[in-house]
Structures are given as structure tokens and as C-alpha cells.
Design an enzyme around this catalytic site. Structure first.
Site, mmCIF file in Angstrom:
data_model
loop_
_atom_site.group_PDB
_atom_site.id
_atom_site.type_symbol
_atom_site.label_atom_id
_atom_site.label_comp_id
_atom_site.label_asym_id
_atom_site.label_seq_id
_atom_site.Cartn_x
_atom_site.Cartn_y
_atom_site.Cartn_z
ATOM 1 N N ASP A 197 -36.697 38.924 -28.596
ATOM 2 C CA ASP A 197 -36.099 39.930 -29.483
ATOM 3 C C ASP A 197 -34.577 39.755 -29.493
ATOM 4 O OD1 ASP A 197 -37.223 43.016 -30.489
ATOM 5 O OD2 ASP A 197 -35.069 42.614 -30.431
ATOM 6 N N HIS A 249 -46.284 43.477 -34.997
ATOM 7 C CA HIS A 249 -45.735 42.822 -33.807
ATOM 8 C C HIS A 249 -45.924 43.720 -32.601
ATOM 9 C CE1 HIS A 249 -42.513 45.105 -35.821
ATOM 10 N NE2 HIS A 249 -42.023 45.363 -34.611
ATOM 11 N N HIS A 302 -44.239 44.504 -28.964
ATOM 12 C CA HIS A 302 -43.101 44.301 -28.075
ATOM 13 C C HIS A 302 -43.665 44.050 -26.682
ATOM 14 C CE1 HIS A 302 -39.906 46.034 -30.782
ATOM 15 N NE2 HIS A 302 -40.964 46.622 -31.309
HETATM 16 P P1 AMP Z 1 -39.668 47.452 -34.646
HETATM 17 O O1 AMP Z 1 -38.434 48.315 -34.724
HETATM 18 O O2 AMP Z 1 -40.738 47.980 -33.734
HETATM 19 O O3 AMP Z 1 -40.193 47.130 -36.026
HETATM 20 O O4 AMP Z 1 -39.209 46.097 -33.985
HETATM 21 C C1 AMP Z 1 -38.536 45.117 -34.692
HETATM 22 C C2 AMP Z 1 -37.798 44.299 -33.677
HETATM 23 O O5 AMP Z 1 -37.444 43.083 -34.284
HETATM 24 C C3 AMP Z 1 -36.497 44.938 -33.154
HETATM 25 O O6 AMP Z 1 -36.602 45.097 -31.746
HETATM 26 C C4 AMP Z 1 -35.416 43.923 -33.556
HETATM 27 O O7 AMP Z 1 -34.442 43.786 -32.565
HETATM 28 C C5 AMP Z 1 -36.230 42.650 -33.721
HETATM 29 N N1 AMP Z 1 -35.708 41.665 -34.645
HETATM 30 C C6 AMP Z 1 -35.332 41.849 -35.936
HETATM 31 N N2 AMP Z 1 -34.980 40.676 -36.505
HETATM 32 C C7 AMP Z 1 -35.141 39.725 -35.542
HETATM 33 C C8 AMP Z 1 -34.947 38.313 -35.501
HETATM 34 N N3 AMP Z 1 -34.504 37.620 -36.569
HETATM 35 N N4 AMP Z 1 -35.210 37.659 -34.344
HETATM 36 C C9 AMP Z 1 -35.648 38.338 -33.257
HETATM 37 N N5 AMP Z 1 -35.869 39.677 -33.238
HETATM 38 C C10 AMP Z 1 -35.609 40.362 -34.358
#
Ligand code: AMP
Length: 113
Positions: A30, A99, A101
């Protein structure tokens, strides 16, 4: 999905620090880690969220669980980690591609808030 950032990562069009991959799933670190170890485990195929999964996705969802366990092992947190999905905006979902976490490397409090 054309405008999905996680589809672009899965297709290799956007860089990510990939820590596990197989033909159906992948995991990458992340960008904004909430724990010393914080990876995102995704299906390559676009499913917007867990509640959008169909009966025909059952096998893929099983593979996603196994991918998470393998990712935890690869990152050496398989002894203690948390696997969580934010389903819907009010739950904190900001990227509309299913996704999990995977969080580890520190004491994880409960309830998560
Ligand atoms: P959510 O808020 O549960 O939808 O989680 C989305 C996650 O994606 C967040 O923790 C962001 O930090 C992560 N995120 C967004 N864009 C990227 C990226 N390009 N590479 C890695 N993580 C990302």
C-alpha cells in the site's frame, strides 16, 4: 475496467511494489501504509467490491484467500496479521476494485474503529 487504478496495476500499466502474484491474483504494498507491513491483495479481474461478487466468483474468492495467506508468509507476518476489506464508501472504500488489506508487524487493536 478502463479507469480502475488496480486494474492498471494488475495489467502492469502502473508501477507497484508487487509482493505476490499468480495467474488470478496479486498483492502489492500500500502507498500509504497503516502498519509496518501493509499489502493489498486483489483479484486481477475487476470486481468492484465483495458484495458485487457473484456465485460464479466463488472459486476466485477462495483463491484470493489463499493468495492472502501466501502473501502473509512471503512478508513474514503469517504468525499474526489482519485481513480486512472496506465494502462501500461509509466503510472507507476509496478504490472500487475488490481488495483485502493485509496488515501486520505491529500490535493490532480491536475493535478497529
Ligand atoms: P480503500 O480505502 O479500502 O479502498 O483502500 C484503498 C487503498 O489503496 C488505500 O490504502 C490507498 O493507500 C491504496 N492505494 C491507492 N492507490 C495506490 C497505488 N497506486 N499503489 C498502492 N496503493 C494504493
Amino acid at each position: 475496467m478502463a479507469d480502475c487504478i488496480f486494474c492498471k496495476i494488475a495489467a502492469g500499466e502502473i508501477n507497484a511494489r508487487i509482493v505476490y502474484e499468480d495467474p488470478d491474483t496479486l498483492a502489492f504494498l500500500d502507498l500509504n501504509p497503516q502498519a509496518p507491513t501493509h499489502a493489498l491483495v486483489i483479484p486481477r479481474r475487476h470486481i468492484p467490491r465483495l458484495t458485487a461478487a457473484a456465485d460464479t466468483d466463488a472459486e476466485l474468492l477462495g483463491k484470493l484467500q489463499l493468495a492472502a495467506a501466501r502473501t502473509a508468509k512471503a512478508l513474514k507476518v503469517d504468525g499474526a496479521f489482519r485481513l480486512v476489506t472496506n465494502n462501500g464508501k461509509a466503510a472507507g472504500q476509496s478504490v472500487d476494485h475488490l481488495h483485502y488489506h493485509l496488515l501486520g508487524g505491529r500490535k493490532l487493536l480491536w475493535p478497529p474503529g
